[in-house]
Scaffold this motif. Structure first.
Motif, PDB file in Angstrom:
ATOM      1  N   PHE A 164      18.501  10.442  -9.039  1.00 67.32           N
ATOM      2  CA  PHE A 164      17.270  10.043  -9.736  1.00 67.32           C
ATOM      3  C   PHE A 164      16.159   9.997  -8.688  1.00 67.32           C
ATOM      4  CE2 PHE A 164      14.370   6.451 -10.387  1.00 67.32           C
ATOM      5  CZ  PHE A 164      13.818   6.754 -11.621  1.00 67.32           C
ATOM      6  N   HIS A 216      16.212   1.378 -10.936  1.00 66.69           N
ATOM      7  CA  HIS A 216      17.178   2.276 -11.576  1.00 66.69           C
ATOM      8  C   HIS A 216      18.613   1.865 -11.188  1.00 66.69           C
ATOM      9  CE1 HIS A 216      19.685   5.890 -11.968  1.00 66.69           C
ATOM     10  NE2 HIS A 216      19.872   5.815 -10.664  1.00 66.69           N
ATOM     11  N   CYS A 234      17.946   8.428  -5.544  1.00 69.95           N
ATOM     12  CA  CYS A 234      19.163   7.630  -5.733  1.00 69.95           C
ATOM     13  C   CYS A 234      20.329   8.406  -5.110  1.00 69.95           C
ATOM     14  CB  CYS A 234      19.438   7.382  -7.217  1.00 69.95           C
ATOM     15  SG  CYS A 234      21.084   6.694  -7.518  1.00 69.95           S
ATOM     16  N   HIS A 286      27.666   3.859  -9.255  1.00 67.44           N
ATOM     17  CA  HIS A 286      26.579   3.101  -8.639  1.00 67.44           C
ATOM     18  C   HIS A 286      27.083   1.794  -8.036  1.00 67.44           C
ATOM     19  CE1 HIS A 286      24.090   5.949 -10.956  1.00 67.44           C
ATOM     20  NE2 HIS A 286      23.122   5.661 -10.096  1.00 67.44           N
ATOM     21  N   VAL A 325      23.354   8.222  -5.568  1.00 65.68           N
ATOM     22  CA  VAL A 325      24.499   8.443  -6.451  1.00 65.68           C
ATOM     23  C   VAL A 325      24.231   9.567  -7.448  1.00 65.68           C
ATOM     24  CG1 VAL A 325      26.096   7.346  -8.081  1.00 65.68           C
ATOM     25  CG2 VAL A 325      25.060   5.996  -6.233  1.00 65.68           C
ATOM     26  N   CYS A 326      23.082   9.502  -8.146  1.00 70.52           N
ATOM     27  CA  CYS A 326      22.843  10.485  -9.216  1.00 70.52           C
ATOM     28  C   CYS A 326      21.576  11.306  -8.977  1.00 70.52           C
ATOM     29  CB  CYS A 326      22.746   9.769 -10.560  1.00 70.52           C
ATOM     30  SG  CYS A 326      21.274   8.737 -10.683  1.00 70.52           S
TER      31      CYS A 326
HETATM   32 ZN   LIG Z   1      21.448   6.792  -9.708  1.00 73.89          ZN
END
Ligand SMILES: [Zn+2]
Length: 303
Positions: free
Chosen positions: A9, A20, A4, A32, A6-7
């Motif tokens: 994951f 997610h 991911c 997100h 953004v984070c």
């Molecule tokens: Zn994320």
């Protein structure tokens, strides 16, 4: 590995990452939602459709460095070129002063972050490349360093050296610097290298051959009598040097990211850096408005 953006994951497939992100956006998680709106689409899409879009967005058809170049062109030189680049096609005194004042802070941070790459890497070719870059920027190799040429550009436009040095960075510049420092402190040296040197691509004159609609600045400035010599000297340095710098760095990034198995991490860190760059380029214009309040009309017209 699918990550991911953004984070971070992680999963073995884009389907999981899409579910997610879908889950996070349906809970209206701002980072997100913003990433999706800015990079993929602002319309609502199913998790299944999102998986395909993400896979396509991150797929490396022509290798990592070409992917990076494509994303730089898309974001800075795409359908709506970045307002700072548009302003640089015929920059007035205010635009150039905004450049000088904010870029001084960028360059100070630049060498500090490159030092982190030297500190963290165990590869001699990387250390040598970065040490050469640091000395070019800060000490110069027999000729004035970029940092000094930048200050002289500001002086030629009517500010004293002390005045230039007296400005603190604007909040947008500080927050972008924080992003780059955070990458350097928390991520691998390869990710840091991709994040920093991909930014030099924006001045690469060969981008025109890959779909960019314009140069970083209009090259006619370099022979235009209306601009002081110090302005031409500073711009010419970047125009002639950065192309080599960026490409050599991205070759090293491509080689070592594969060797160390961190290609996807590099992609994600690079994207974070590209967002920070876009924000930082706006800070140059924001500063320019202090010298020419009429610039707001130009910025509003192009954003
Ligand atoms: Zn994320």
């Amino acid at each position: 590995m699918s990550i991911c953006p953004v984070c971070r994951f992680r999963s073995n497939n884009w389907g999981d990452v899409a579910s997610h992100i879908h889950d996070m956006t349906s809970r209206s998680d701002p980072p997100h939602v913003m990433w999706l709106n800015r990079n993929l689409s602002s319309r609502e899409v199913s998790s299944q459709e999102l998986a395909g879009t993400l896979e396509d967005y991150f797929s490396l058809k022509g290798g990592l460095s070409s992917w990076i170049r494509g994303k730089v062109i898309e974001k800075i030189y795409g359908e709506r070129p970045h307002p700072f680049i548009l302003a640089m096609q015929k920059p007035n005194r205010a635009v150039l002063l905004g450049y000088v004042i904010e870029h001084r802070h960028f360059l100070r941070n630049w060498i500090r972050v490159l030092s982190m790459i030297v500190y963290k890497t165990d590869k001699d070719d990387v250390a040598r490349y970065e040490l050469e870059n640091i000395s070019q920027e800060f000490l110069g190799n027999g000729s004035p360093p970029h940092y000094e040429l930048l200050i002289r550009m500001g002086e030629s436009l009517g500010l004293t050296r002390d005045e230039i040095m007296s400005y603190d960075p604007l909040p947008s510049t500080s927050s972008s610097i924080k992003v780059w420092r955070n990458i350097a402190e928390t991520r691998s040296w390869v990710e840091t290298m991709a994040s920093m040197h991909s930014m030099e691509l924006i001045a690469d004159k060969s981008l025109r051959n890959y779909g960019s609609k314009m140069h970083y600045f209009n090259p006619s400035i370099l022979t235009d009598q209306d601009y002081p010599d110090a302005v031409k000297k500073f711009l010419a340095e970047g125009y002639n040097a950065d192309e080599y710098h960026a490409w050599k760095a991205l070759e090293l990034v491509e080689k070592y990211s594969q060797e160390l198995g961190v290609v996807e991490d590099v992609q994600v860190s690079f994207l974070r850096s590209l967002d920070a760059l876009s924000k930082y380029l706006m800070a140059r214009l924001e500063r320019a408005m202090e010298f020419d309040p009429n610039l707001i009309k130009f910025v509003e017209a192009v954003t």
